[in-house]
Design an enzyme around this catalytic site. Sequence first.
Site, short mmCIF file in Angstrom:
data_model
loop_
_atom_site.label_atom_id
_atom_site.label_comp_id
_atom_site.label_asym_id
_atom_site.label_seq_id
_atom_site.Cartn_x
_atom_site.Cartn_y
_atom_site.Cartn_z
N ASN A 152 8.99 -10.53 6.31
CA ASN A 152 9.99 -9.96 5.39
C ASN A 152 10.59 -8.67 5.92
OD1 ASN A 152 7.77 -8.36 4.98
ND2 ASN A 152 7.40 -9.01 2.88
N ARG A 290 5.83 2.55 1.68
CA ARG A 290 4.76 2.57 0.70
C ARG A 290 4.89 3.82 -0.16
NH1 ARG A 290 4.52 -1.99 1.33
NH2 ARG A 290 2.78 -3.28 2.01
N GLN A 319 0.42 0.17 -7.86
CA GLN A 319 1.26 -0.92 -8.35
C GLN A 319 0.42 -1.93 -9.13
OE1 GLN A 319 4.73 -0.76 -4.92
NE2 GLN A 319 3.59 -2.62 -5.17
N HIS A 338 8.72 -3.45 -6.72
CA HIS A 338 8.49 -3.80 -5.31
C HIS A 338 9.02 -5.21 -5.03
CE1 HIS A 338 5.44 -3.44 -1.77
NE2 HIS A 338 6.59 -3.94 -1.39
P1 NDP Z 1 5.92 -2.31 12.41
O1 NDP Z 1 4.48 -2.35 12.72
O2 NDP Z 1 6.87 -3.12 13.21
O3 NDP Z 1 6.47 -0.82 12.46
C1 NDP Z 1 5.76 0.26 11.99
C2 NDP Z 1 6.20 1.47 12.81
O4 NDP Z 1 5.64 2.63 12.20
C3 NDP Z 1 5.69 1.41 14.25
O5 NDP Z 1 6.80 1.66 15.11
C4 NDP Z 1 4.70 2.56 14.27
O6 NDP Z 1 4.66 3.24 15.46
C5 NDP Z 1 5.29 3.50 13.26
N1 NDP Z 1 4.33 4.52 12.81
C6 NDP Z 1 3.04 4.36 12.47
N2 NDP Z 1 2.51 5.53 12.15
C7 NDP Z 1 3.49 6.47 12.29
C8 NDP Z 1 3.54 7.86 12.10
N3 NDP Z 1 2.46 8.55 11.73
N4 NDP Z 1 4.71 8.50 12.34
C9 NDP Z 1 5.81 7.80 12.75
N5 NDP Z 1 5.80 6.46 12.94
C10 NDP Z 1 4.65 5.81 12.71
O7 NDP Z 1 6.03 -2.70 10.86
P2 NDP Z 1 7.30 -3.12 10.00
O8 NDP Z 1 8.47 -2.34 10.48
O9 NDP Z 1 7.41 -4.60 9.92
O10 NDP Z 1 6.82 -2.61 8.57
C11 NDP Z 1 6.59 -1.24 8.35
C12 NDP Z 1 6.01 -1.03 6.98
O11 NDP Z 1 6.98 -1.38 5.99
C13 NDP Z 1 4.79 -1.90 6.63
O12 NDP Z 1 3.61 -1.38 7.17
C14 NDP Z 1 4.81 -1.86 5.15
O13 NDP Z 1 4.12 -0.72 4.67
C15 NDP Z 1 6.29 -1.71 4.81
N6 NDP Z 1 6.83 -2.97 4.28
C16 NDP Z 1 7.33 -2.98 3.01
C17 NDP Z 1 7.77 -4.14 2.44
C18 NDP Z 1 8.39 -4.15 1.08
O14 NDP Z 1 8.46 -5.21 0.46
N7 NDP Z 1 8.84 -3.02 0.56
C19 NDP Z 1 7.68 -5.42 3.15
C20 NDP Z 1 7.27 -5.28 4.53
C21 NDP Z 1 6.81 -4.11 5.04
P3 NDP Z 1 3.97 2.69 16.78
O15 NDP Z 1 3.70 1.25 16.58
O16 NDP Z 1 5.06 3.00 17.76
O17 NDP Z 1 2.75 3.47 16.91
#
Ligand code: NDP
Length: 405
Positions: A152, A290, A319, A338
């Site tokens: 998603n 989140r 939630q 959500h």
């Molecule tokens: P990804 O794993 O592709 O991306 C997450 C990114 O966050 C990575 O690039 C990671 O960095 C970065 N990151 C982690 N910790 C930090 C930090 N402390 N500071 C800066 N960047 C950080 O996940 P998605 O993009 O697919 O999803 C991200 C989040 O979105 C999910 O974990 C979830 O919480 C949320 N989400 C919400 C949904 C909704 O319905 N509202 C649905 C799907 C997701 P790196 O890997 O480079 O270390």
Amino acid sequence: MTSGAAQKVLCVLYDDPVQGFPPQYARDGIPTLSQYPDGQSMPSPTAIDFTPGQLLGSVSGGLGLESFVTSQGHQFVVTSDKDAADSVFEREIVDADVVISQPFWPAYLTAERIAKAPNLKLAITAGIGSDHVDLQSAINRDMTVAEVTWCNSISVAEHAVMQMLALVRDYLPQYGWVVRGGWNIADAVSRSYDIEGMDVGVVAAGRIGLAVLKRMKPFDVNLHYTDRHRLPPEVEEELGVTFHETPESLVAACDVVSIHCPLHPETEHMFNDELIGKMRRGSYLVNTARGKICDRDAIARALESGQLAGYAGDVWFPQPAPNDHPWRTMPNHALTPHTSGTSLSAQARYAAGVREILECWFEGRPIRDEYLIVQGGGLAGTGAHSYSEGDATGGSEEAARFSTT
Ligand code: NDP
């Protein structure tokens, strides 16, 4: 991976529609996608027992899993009753082998709940984001935690872009004037701006954050991002995006900020009074990542003071949000429940992904690395890249205060 013994699969899903299932869906189907943007293949179970484009994420939809699970000789329990001490979830978890839950209606798998479920070996997130599981306890217990990576991500990116525009252009109050029968243009535009020329930044340029940057580029804005790992130089160049080492540097340079990192101990309450104080006055903040990445009361205070001109997103903590959650009533917000990652389109993908994970599990085959968050006593796969160890479920018991009456 596991052997062929009968297992109990406990599936926690959100409630069926109180207005009833649609007698006819708005559309007759959903597009068929061949692959995700980075080339990852779509969920690939051996079969599906549902119609893509229909409601699968609520209790009666059961993610389309029931006949598959029971035909394998396993038990399938599905409920939405998840929070109170006497909830079905609390009662059923004691002998569950597998728990399936969704971020939209999370069955918080706290240390206490994991401790009272000695058979529990696998927690599947029907979606993305496994922060509702105490990952430290899952690591200590040698559990597997898996989610349906990519399922998603674009759904959320679309929602985030929609909400950035809704905030900057002040869409919802204008719609309000229409349905109230008014035509008061001056009132309707007194907080409305163009996003063109603004500085727009994302916290994290992972799957969703990068998709948001790509979608915002044609709006002729100045793009910014911060992340733990930098994007490849050619991607930065193509987007014309400026990298910031820290969230502090990012927010000081932006008018609009969209949050896309996972919730883990490093990111919990990242947007507190201090960081919000470093934003430009009148900034817009969108959080589809989140709820707990933001300090609940700091957001409400910043909207009251005008430090934030608007706040949107779809994620709350806990939630469901209790009825007296201040975000429900704070000024200039455009929050949804959500919903961004559970469009009918997304449901088809995460239902198929959960089925794929379960097929692997029952047959003792490895789950794809990209779906793994925890395995073998540590963070694994996507989890090893994007999360930090620890627990972010503290305070989730507050969800029991939600009431529909
Ligand atoms: P990804 O794993 O592709 O991306 C997450 C990114 O966050 C990575 O690039 C990671 O960095 C970065 N990151 C982690 N910790 C930090 C930090 N402390 N500071 C800066 N960047 C950080 O996940 P998605 O993009 O697919 O999803 C991200 C989040 O979105 C999910 O974990 C979830 O919480 C949320 N989400 C919400 C949904 C909704 O319905 N509202 C649905 C799907 C997701 P790196 O890997 O480079 O270390």
